[in-house]
Design a protein around this motif. Structure first.
Motif, short mmCIF file in Angstrom:
data_model
loop_
_atom_site.label_atom_id
_atom_site.label_comp_id
_atom_site.label_asym_id
_atom_site.label_seq_id
_atom_site.Cartn_x
_atom_site.Cartn_y
_atom_site.Cartn_z
N ARG A 293 0.96 -1.10 -0.16
CA ARG A 293 -0.04 -0.06 0.13
C ARG A 293 0.88 1.35 -0.10
O ARG A 293 1.66 1.51 1.01
N VAL A 294 0.72 2.05 -1.11
CA VAL A 294 1.61 3.17 -1.35
C VAL A 294 1.02 4.28 -0.59
O VAL A 294 -0.20 4.63 -0.76
N LYS B 72 10.75 7.59 -5.12
CA LYS B 72 11.06 6.73 -3.83
C LYS B 72 9.54 6.35 -3.53
O LYS B 72 8.80 7.34 -3.29
N GLU B 73 9.25 5.21 -3.20
CA GLU B 73 7.86 4.94 -2.73
C GLU B 73 8.01 4.72 -1.36
O GLU B 73 8.89 4.08 -0.50
N VAL B 74 7.03 5.45 -0.58
CA VAL B 74 6.74 5.39 0.84
C VAL B 74 5.54 4.57 0.97
O VAL B 74 4.43 4.93 0.47
N PHE B 75 5.91 3.46 1.71
CA PHE B 75 4.58 2.59 1.90
C PHE B 75 4.51 2.20 3.46
O PHE B 75 5.26 2.96 4.13
N GLU B 76 3.48 1.57 3.61
CA GLU B 76 3.20 1.14 5.07
C GLU B 76 4.41 0.39 5.60
O GLU B 76 4.73 -0.54 4.88
N GLY B 77 5.20 0.76 6.55
CA GLY B 77 6.39 0.01 6.85
C GLY B 77 7.78 0.47 6.36
O GLY B 77 8.75 -0.57 6.52
#
Lengths: 141, 87, 141, 87
Positions: A42-43, A123-128
């Motif tokens: 999830r992004v 840069k993908e910032v996802f849950e975790g």
């Protein structure tokens, strides 16, 4: 021809106006949009980094190459950088032409080439966690 | 002889800097300058992905000679555009 | 899915919003625009006539067919009728999808099929006369 | 038995009307109804381009039977979209 690398939101209406001419019956617009998931994660948001001067040069060279390959009238390529939320537009490509087949082909070709060659990274910032996405390795030519 | 070096994306995070002026010897290639940077910024030593090189904002081969005053950019695989895949 | 036959100006930003979803990374928009010349004649303006109820049905059936053929997320098809000046948009097709190739292919296919099957006609008013343009003869299927 | 007929584009100009209620006989086809209209609206006699037919807003063959209360549309070659050509 219009080339832009910007931190401001991208507007498809403006891209259409940049390429529209009275002798072009077709305009094709591509929007690359931030999706809410990728690789099963999830992004939350994306950060785009770029080498702006070089990105503009690569975008301009590819737009010129498209205008040489197809009988198109004008091209706009706009890339957003910085922080982008899900649903926001990162890439806008607009192509105008007298004939619709050329506008579709040239826009598709341009999007594929830009993703291979423009020195821009997300840069993908996802849950975790977060991760720089590494896609295509550009080659000299 | 000096060159300006630019680091992007994961390279920037690994080095902890996005640009620097570095002193270079005669006859170094773009790939040599990256090895030099790996000595200066130990975080870069762990970078194991493919790498492309640009000198003065143009893609070049790893063997491209670097001259005094050049701007040398180290380019990890690029990922511009949206989050759609090609097919 | 959004289908519209209207006398109001068409807005590409609105078409994008109609199809954009958080799980679609690509949006392709096609605009058919009134050109200032055709068949060597200088066009002053166009008048579009339509059989609106049937045009909406044909547009909906083609949009459904596109959604069956390609893994796309949503489709909007908007056609303007009545008086259109040079530079105005007569047709807007927007397609969203996870993958860009499908959005390009489906949008191109839809525009081709609409021009073959939608019961819509344009009268060209040019310097020195006017003429109904007769293009494709639709067939039953 | 009555049918509602719809005329578009050049047909509308030739007939001088865009729609009408017409009395039809039993067993007429869509093409028969057009011939009947050519008698009622002499301007239509000069129409020589290809023609498509729709009954109740669906394309049908020229031989499609027309029933009481049907809406029969006569469809010249269509030209929607922009003014771009396909190639």
């Amino acid at each position: 021809m219009h080339i832009e690398v910007t931190a401001e939101p991208l507007d498809p209406q403006r891209a259409v106006e940049l390429v529209r001419r009275d002798d072009a019956g077709a305009v094709v617009v591509f929007l690359g949009v931030v999706r809410d998931h990728n690789l099963g994660r999830r992004v939350l948001y994306l950060e785009y980094d770029a080498y702006p001067e070089m990105a503009r040069r690569v975008m301009r060279e590819l737009a010129e190459e498209a205008m040489g390959r197809w009988p198109i009238v004008d091209v706009a390529v706009l890339h957003r950088i910085g922080h982008l939320e899900v649903g926001e537009t990162s890439l806008l490509v607009a192509v105008s032409s007298p004939h619709r087949a050329e506008a579709f082909d040239a826009a598709h070709w341009l999007v594929d080439r830009l993703k291979e060659r423009a020195p821009i990274w997300k840069k993908e910032v996802f849950e975790g966690g977060e991760e720089w996405i590494e896609g295509e390795l550009p080659s000299p030519r | 002889m000096k060159a300006r070096v630019l680091l992007f994306a994961r390279l920037k995070d690994l080095a902890g800097v996005s640009e620097a002026e570095v002193e270079i010897g005669e006859g170094l290639t773009a790939a040599d300058v990256f090895r030099l940077l790996q000595g200066l910024y130990p975080g870069l030593a762990s970078y194991d992905a493919p790498l492309a090189y640009a000198v003065n904002a143009r893609y070049v081969s790893p063997e491209h000679p670097v001259r005094d005053g050049d701007e040398v950019a180290f380019i990890p695989p690029v990922s511009g555009g949206g989050t759609c895949t090609s097919r």
